[in-house]
Design an enzyme around this catalytic site. Structure first.
Site, mmCIF file in Angstrom:
data_model
loop_
_atom_site.group_PDB
_atom_site.id
_atom_site.type_symbol
_atom_site.label_atom_id
_atom_site.label_comp_id
_atom_site.label_asym_id
_atom_site.label_seq_id
_atom_site.Cartn_x
_atom_site.Cartn_y
_atom_site.Cartn_z
ATOM 1 N N LYS A 1 -26.073 18.820 -23.361
ATOM 2 C CA LYS A 1 -26.036 18.067 -22.033
ATOM 3 C C LYS A 1 -26.722 16.884 -22.225
ATOM 4 O O LYS A 1 -27.673 16.558 -23.560
ATOM 5 C CB LYS A 1 -26.723 18.840 -21.128
ATOM 6 C CG LYS A 1 -28.086 19.299 -21.282
ATOM 7 C CD LYS A 1 -28.778 20.074 -20.246
ATOM 8 C CE LYS A 1 -30.158 20.450 -20.381
ATOM 9 N NZ LYS A 1 -30.956 19.410 -20.611
ATOM 10 N N CYS B 1 -35.905 20.554 -16.803
ATOM 11 C CA CYS B 1 -34.602 21.059 -16.808
ATOM 12 C C CYS B 1 -34.576 22.563 -16.539
ATOM 13 O O CYS B 1 -33.551 22.980 -15.924
ATOM 14 C CB CYS B 1 -34.182 20.911 -18.594
ATOM 15 S SG CYS B 1 -33.873 19.172 -19.060
ATOM 16 N N ASP C 1 -33.364 24.251 -23.443
ATOM 17 C CA ASP C 1 -33.922 23.237 -24.271
ATOM 18 C C ASP C 1 -34.912 23.540 -25.087
ATOM 19 O O ASP C 1 -36.149 22.799 -25.369
ATOM 20 C CB ASP C 1 -34.301 21.948 -23.422
ATOM 21 C CG ASP C 1 -33.089 21.418 -22.684
ATOM 22 O OD1 ASP C 1 -32.074 21.966 -22.846
ATOM 23 O OD2 ASP C 1 -33.240 20.553 -21.843
HETATM 24 C C1 VGL Z 1 -36.240 17.629 -20.544
HETATM 25 C C2 VGL Z 1 -37.154 15.597 -20.125
HETATM 26 C C3 VGL Z 1 -36.201 14.857 -20.667
HETATM 27 C C4 VGL Z 1 -36.231 19.158 -20.134
HETATM 28 C C5 VGL Z 1 -35.146 16.823 -21.018
HETATM 29 O O1 VGL Z 1 -35.782 19.724 -21.384
HETATM 30 O O2 VGL Z 1 -36.935 19.494 -19.540
HETATM 31 N N1 VGL Z 1 -37.146 16.739 -19.844
HETATM 32 N N2 VGL Z 1 -35.039 15.526 -21.150
#
Ligand code: VGL
Ligand code: ZN
Length: 198
Positions: free
Chosen positions: A107, A152, A9
């Protein structure tokens, strides 16, 4: 033994100026590029939510970001709207060299469930397909980098260890959100689960 680098991410919304900015999120990009250049296999993940995703506080009357609710699949932190499919915020950081990626895995695309881990949605049952992909390629060891360490990255590394992969988190190439001690908690959980925290 084939080893993969999994870049979690590394998107605009998790970098300074983004909707769910992680402090120093942009500082890791250059180092990740160097690692990718050397890696045997590279997988990028991309948080990819519909605009009405259930993890958004905006979808819950009277709720504010960072509050926790009880979802059908367990506790759910409510986040600011982030990584909306096709938005600028959902794009990879512009300096991230995406050309090295063998696979880009999206995702969190189902409205009714969040997905922190690259392996399973937050019910810990619904597969993203990543396990099968890795096994079919003969990949047995995984290095994790990216954002955010305590969500994540940690959930992905914990699932990897549970599935029997050799899992390592390169913390210098990660940054955390740290909500109510979640960073220390995640590091403890990972070590206890047999993840190498480097
Ligand atoms: C994430 C919170 C919400 C992450 C993704 O990538 O850690 N954290 N969505
Ligand atoms: Zn998200």
């Amino acid at each position: 033994m084939t080893k993969a680098l999994i870049v979690i991410d590394t998107q605009n919304d998790f970098c300074p100026g983004g909707a769910l900015a992680v402090a120093g999120g942009d500082e890791i990009v250059a180092g990740i590029n160097l690692r990718m250049a050397e890696a045997e296999a590279v997988i990028l993940t991309q948080d990819w939510h519909p605009a009405d995703h259930t993890s958004f506080a905006s979808q819950h009357q009277g709720r504010a970001p960072m509050e926790v609710i009880e979802a059908p699949y367990g506790p759910q932190v409510l986040w600011p709207d982030h990584c909306v499919q096709g938005s600028d915020g959902a794009a990879f950081h512009p300096a991230l060299d995406t050309t090295r990626a063998d696979l880009i895995l999206r995702k969190g695309f189902r409205r009714e469930i969040d997905s922190y881990s690259a392996f399973f949605e937050n019910d810990k049952k619904t597969s993203t397909g990543l396990e099968g992909y890795l096994r079919n390629r003969g990949i047995t060891a995984l290095d994790f980098v990216g954002l955010a360490t305590d969500f994540c990255v940690a959930w992905s590394a914990l699932d990897a260890a549970r599935l029997g992969f050799e899992a390592r988190v390169l913390t210098e190439l990660c940054r955390g959100i740290d909500l109510d001690g979640s960073l220390a908690h995640a590091l403890d959980d990972m070590r206890a689960a047999g993840v190498t925290v480097a």
